[in-house]
Scaffold this motif. Structure first.
Motif, PDB file in Angstrom:
ATOM      1  N   UNK A 167     -20.839   3.561 -34.726  1.00 44.12           N
ATOM      2  CA  UNK A 167     -20.570   4.048 -36.069  1.00 44.12           C
ATOM      3  C   UNK A 167     -19.479   5.118 -36.010  1.00 44.12           C
ATOM      4  N   UNK A 168     -18.496   4.965 -36.869  1.00 43.43           N
ATOM      5  CA  UNK A 168     -17.412   5.946 -36.916  1.00 43.43           C
ATOM      6  C   UNK A 168     -17.829   7.154 -37.741  1.00 43.43           C
TER       7      UNK A 168
ATOM      8  N   UNK B 235     -15.095  10.716 -41.816  1.00 44.79           N
ATOM      9  CA  UNK B 235     -13.692  11.040 -42.135  1.00 44.79           C
ATOM     10  C   UNK B 235     -12.705  10.077 -41.466  1.00 44.79           C
ATOM     11  N   UNK B 236     -13.182   9.260 -40.519  1.00 44.43           N
ATOM     12  CA  UNK B 236     -12.313   8.282 -39.867  1.00 44.43           C
ATOM     13  C   UNK B 236     -12.290   6.941 -40.598  1.00 44.43           C
ATOM     14  N   UNK B 237     -13.248   6.727 -41.481  1.00 47.11           N
ATOM     15  CA  UNK B 237     -13.386   5.417 -42.132  1.00 47.11           C
ATOM     16  C   UNK B 237     -12.171   5.017 -42.975  1.00 47.11           C
ATOM     17  N   UNK B 238     -11.568   5.921 -43.782  1.00 48.57           N
ATOM     18  CA  UNK B 238     -10.394   5.491 -44.563  1.00 48.57           C
ATOM     19  C   UNK B 238      -9.251   4.978 -43.688  1.00 48.57           C
ATOM     20  N   UNK B 239      -9.000   5.663 -42.554  1.00 50.25           N
ATOM     21  CA  UNK B 239      -7.938   5.210 -41.652  1.00 50.25           C
ATOM     22  C   UNK B 239      -8.303   3.869 -41.035  1.00 50.25           C
ATOM     23  N   UNK B 240      -9.569   3.689 -40.645  1.00 54.07           N
ATOM     24  CA  UNK B 240     -10.002   2.432 -40.046  1.00 54.07           C
ATOM     25  C   UNK B 240      -9.875   1.275 -41.046  1.00 54.07           C
ATOM     26  N   UNK B 241     -10.177   1.520 -42.297  1.00 55.09           N
ATOM     27  CA  UNK B 241     -10.056   0.457 -43.310  1.00 55.09           C
ATOM     28  C   UNK B 241      -8.602   0.018 -43.445  1.00 55.09           C
TER      29      UNK B 241
ATOM     30  N   UNK C 274      -9.364   4.973 -32.281  1.00 52.18           N
ATOM     31  CA  UNK C 274      -8.321   4.362 -31.453  1.00 52.18           C
ATOM     32  C   UNK C 274      -8.953   3.354 -30.496  1.00 52.18           C
ATOM     33  N   UNK C 275     -10.102   3.710 -29.931  1.00 47.64           N
ATOM     34  CA  UNK C 275     -10.826   2.792 -29.046  1.00 47.64           C
ATOM     35  C   UNK C 275     -11.234   1.539 -29.806  1.00 47.64           C
ATOM     36  N   UNK C 276     -11.686   1.717 -31.035  1.00 47.17           N
ATOM     37  CA  UNK C 276     -12.102   0.576 -31.866  1.00 47.17           C
ATOM     38  C   UNK C 276     -10.902  -0.325 -32.184  1.00 47.17           C
ATOM     39  N   UNK C 277      -9.773   0.294 -32.486  1.00 50.52           N
ATOM     40  CA  UNK C 277      -8.558  -0.463 -32.762  1.00 50.52           C
ATOM     41  C   UNK C 277      -8.095  -1.224 -31.520  1.00 50.52           C
ATOM     42  N   UNK C 278      -8.111  -0.561 -30.371  1.00 49.51           N
ATOM     43  CA  UNK C 278      -7.675  -1.198 -29.124  1.00 49.51           C
ATOM     44  C   UNK C 278      -8.540  -2.403 -28.795  1.00 49.51           C
TER      45      UNK C 278
END
Length: 323
Positions: free
Chosen positions: A3-4, A7-13, A42-46
Motif C-alpha cells: 500500500x502506498x 500523498x503518493x497516490x496522485x502521482x502513482x495514478x 519508484x519501486x512500484x513503477x520500476x
C-alpha cells in the motif's frame, strides 16, 4: 510495501495512465522532498516497467514480479551514494551506462534509478548526459531529486519532469493519527512536527524514536546560551554527537520561526521558552544565523570528513558573540 502512502497516490495514478498509454519516456526526473517515501512509488513503477504482463501496473505473479519483490531483479539497478555524506561518482555512472547498453537479462526493459541525482559530481553528470543524449533502446532512467536546481540544465532538459504534489496538512495529520505510535492518544506537538510537514515518513520517525525530548533539549541549550552568554560545551558536545545533520536542520527551523515571530506571522502556538528566545534575538540576528545554519547544514550533508561537533560549537560561539 504493497500500500502506498496517501500523498503518493496522485502521482502513482498519473504514472498508471502513462503506463497504460505505453508512453513511459526514456528518462524521467522525479522531484520530491526527503522523507516522503518516494522510493516506494519508484519501486512500484520500476516493477511495472519490467513486468511481462503489465498494463497499468505490475501483475505481481510473473517471474519478473517475483524478482522485483525480492529486490533482486537483474534489470532494475539503483545507483546510490556509497556511504552517507558521499556523492555519486563517475565510476558509478559509467557502470550504470554499461548496464543501460547491455541487453535485458529477462528480455524486457531495463531501469536505472539514480538517487539522489543532485549528488552526482560534475564528471558523473557529464557521463550521464552523454547517455541521455542518445538513449539506449528499452531502457528507462529515473532520476530522483529533492533539489532539481543542482542538476545540470542539460540533464533536466532531457528528462520528463514529475513533481510530487505538496503533502496537505490534513493528509499528514490524518495519517499520523492512524499510526500505532499514537495509540496512547498522546497529543502531537505540531509546533515542532511542522518541520516535517513535507516529509511525513520523517515525522513518523520523529514520533517513534521520541525525538521530542531531544527537541526540547535543543531549545533549552540554545536558550541557556543566549541567556547566560556562556557556552555549555560539554552538554553541546554530548547532544550533537548523534544525528548532528538532523539537529542542525532543527536549529534552522527554529531560527526561521524566530524571524516569523518578529513579524507576528507564526502559524502555531509556541512554548514559552521559544518566546524567551525571540526576546533575546533580534530579527536581523535571526536572519543572519538562519542563513549561516543553512550553509552549515548543506556542508555537513555534502562533505564527508567534516568535524560536525566542532562546526556546531563554532556556530554557538557566534551566537554569543552576536549578542
Amino acid at each position: 510495501m504493497n500500500e502506498l502512502y496517501p500523498w503518493l497516490l496522485p502521482l502513482w495514478q498519473r504514472w498508471k495512465t502513462t503506463l497504460k498509454q505505453g508512453s513511459i519516456p526514456h528518462s524521467m526526473l522525479c522531484c520530491a522532498a526527503p522523507g516522503t517515501g518516494i522510493e516506494h512509488v519508484i519501486t512500484k513503477l520500476s516493477s511495472a516497467i519490467v513486468c511481462k504482463n503489465a498494463d497499468d501496473e505490475a501483475c505481481g505473479f510473473c517471474h519478473s514480479c517475483e524478482l522485483s519483490q525480492s529486490g533482486h531483479h537483474p534489470d532494475i539497478h539503483w545507483v546510490l551514494p556509497e556511504k552517507e555524506g558521499k556523492g555519486i561518482n563517475v565510476e558509478q555512472i559509467r557502470e550504470a551506462n554499461r548496464k543501460a547498453m547491455e541487453s535485458s537479462q529477462l528480455g524486457g526493459k531495463r531501469v536505472i534509478i539514480i538517487n539522489p541525482a543532485e549528488l552526482m559530481n560534475e564528471s558523473a553528470s557529464n557521463a550521464l548526459l552523454k547517455t541521455l543524449e542518445t538513449p539506449p533502446e528499452k531502457c528507462v532512467f529515473i532520476l530522483i531529486t529533492s533539489d532539481k536546481h543542482k542538476l545540470l540544465p542539460t540533464i533536466i532538459s532531457r528528462c520528463q519532469s514529475w513533481q510530487l504534489p505538496p503533502v496537505k496538512p490534513q493528509v499528514l495529520m490524518d495519517w499520523l493519527q492512524e499510526q500505532p505510535v499514537l495509540s496512547s492518544n498522546n497529543p502531537i506537538d505540531w509546533f515542532c512536527l511542522k518541520m516535517y510537514a513535507q516529509s511525513p515518513v520523517s515525522a513518523l520517525e520523529f514520533l517513534e524514536k521520541d525525538k521530542h525530548a531531544q527537541w526540547e533539549t535543543l531549545l533549552e541549550l540554545t536558550a541557556k546560551t543566549l541567556k547566560h552568554q556562556s557556552l555549555p560545551l560539554a552538554e553541546l558536545q554530548t547532544f550533537f554527537k548523534s544525528d548532528p545533520i538532523e539537529k542542525v536542520s532543527w536549529l534552522t527551523y527554529l531560527f526561521s520561526d524566530i524571524q516569523k515571530a518578529h513579524f507576528n506571522v507564526l502559524e502555531l502556538q509556541a512554548p514559552p521558552i521559544f518566546h524567551e528566545m525571540v526576546e533575546l534575538v533580534s530579527y536581523q540576528s535571526a536572519y543572519s544565523h538562519f542563513h549561516h545554519l543553512q550553509q552549515l547544514h548543506h556542508s555537513l550533508k555534502t562533505s564527508s570528513g567534516l568535524n560536525a561537533e566542532l562546526l556546531i560549537v563554532d556556530w554557538f560561539i557566534s551566537l554569543i558573540e552576536d549578542r
